[in-house]
Design an enzyme around this catalytic site. Structure first.
Site: not given
Length: 251
Positions: A156, A160
């Site tokens: 993640y 991002k």
């Protein structure tokens, strides 16, 4: 006062959570909104119904944006319905949290494909009508995890962080066409996506947050609406952390 009357917005992953709040906010300040969903048609229809009940215009469109052909269909649906596209909010995102030593390749791939490749797919298609118009606002939802990293979120955080680099690169490419590209990095916001976070981690996050409280989806939506507006016409290539001051404590 923010006024998006006459503008058309696509918000990916907008049947719930932050995306839902963004869709409602943009509609509330005058934009016509394409509500994108993947899993929940009923939830997306609920967002559309609320927008229409409050006097706005919206449609719901199913698309899995990590698939290039479906991302194109999403943007084409906006153009078919409203004949233009002014605002793209790349919000869709998923998590598959676990420590790196336990992370499966599939856990890595689906998070990178959904969060980062989905942003690429939609932006690549959406830039074309924006270039023709010589106007556009692209807002990518990243995360403080993409700035500072988070244990148990290597996939993640990487996705991002990639969105941050993507935002800055595309801002440089499209600025000459009067298209701004920015990112919003939320701190801890209670949503379905964060519902499984352990309480001790939440407590630690709030301890690092000067405002000592979670954010709300509506507060993130307010930042997105600003970046989509004329008030932000000279803002591009930026990452706006909407995090209660957390990054000020960490960096």
């Amino acid at each position: 006062m923010i006024d998006l009357t006459g503008r058309v917005a696509v918000v990916t992953g907008s049947s719930r959570g932050i995306g839902r709040a963004v869709a409602l906010k943009l509609a509330g300040v005058g934009a016509k909104v394409v509500v994108n969903y993947y899993h929940s048609e009923d939830a997306a229809d609920g967002v559309v119904k609320k927008i229409r009940t409050e006097g706005g215009e919206a449609i719901a469109v199913h698309a899995d944006v990590k698939e290039a052909d479906q991302a194109k269909e999403l943007i084409d649906s906006a153009l078919d319905a409203y004949a233009r596209l002014d605002i793209l909010v790349n919000n869709v995102g998923i998590t598959r949290d676990t420590l790196l030593m336990r992370m499966k390749e599939d856990d890595w791939d689906i998070v990178i494909d959904t969060n980062l490749k989905g942003t690429f797919n939609c932006t690549k298609v959406a830039q074309r009508p924006m270039i023709r118009q010589r106007y556009g606002r692209i807002i990518n939802i990243t995360s403080v995890s993409g700035i500072a990293g988070q244990a148990g979120q290597a996939n993640y955080s990487a996705s991002k962080a990639g969105i941050i680099g993507f935002t800055k690169a595309v801002a440089r490419e499209l600025g000459v066409r009067n298209i701004t590209v920015n990112a919003v990095a939320p701190g801890y916001v209670p949503t379905d996506q964060t519902a499984d976070l352990p309480q001790d981690l939440i407590d630690h996050i709030l301890e690092l947050t000067p405002l000592k409280r979670p954010g709300t989806a509506e507060e993130i939506a307010n930042a997105v609406a600003f970046l989509a507006s004329e008030e932000a016409s000279y803002v591009s290539g930026q990452v706006l952390a909407v995090d209660g001051g957390m990054m000020a404590m960490m960096l």
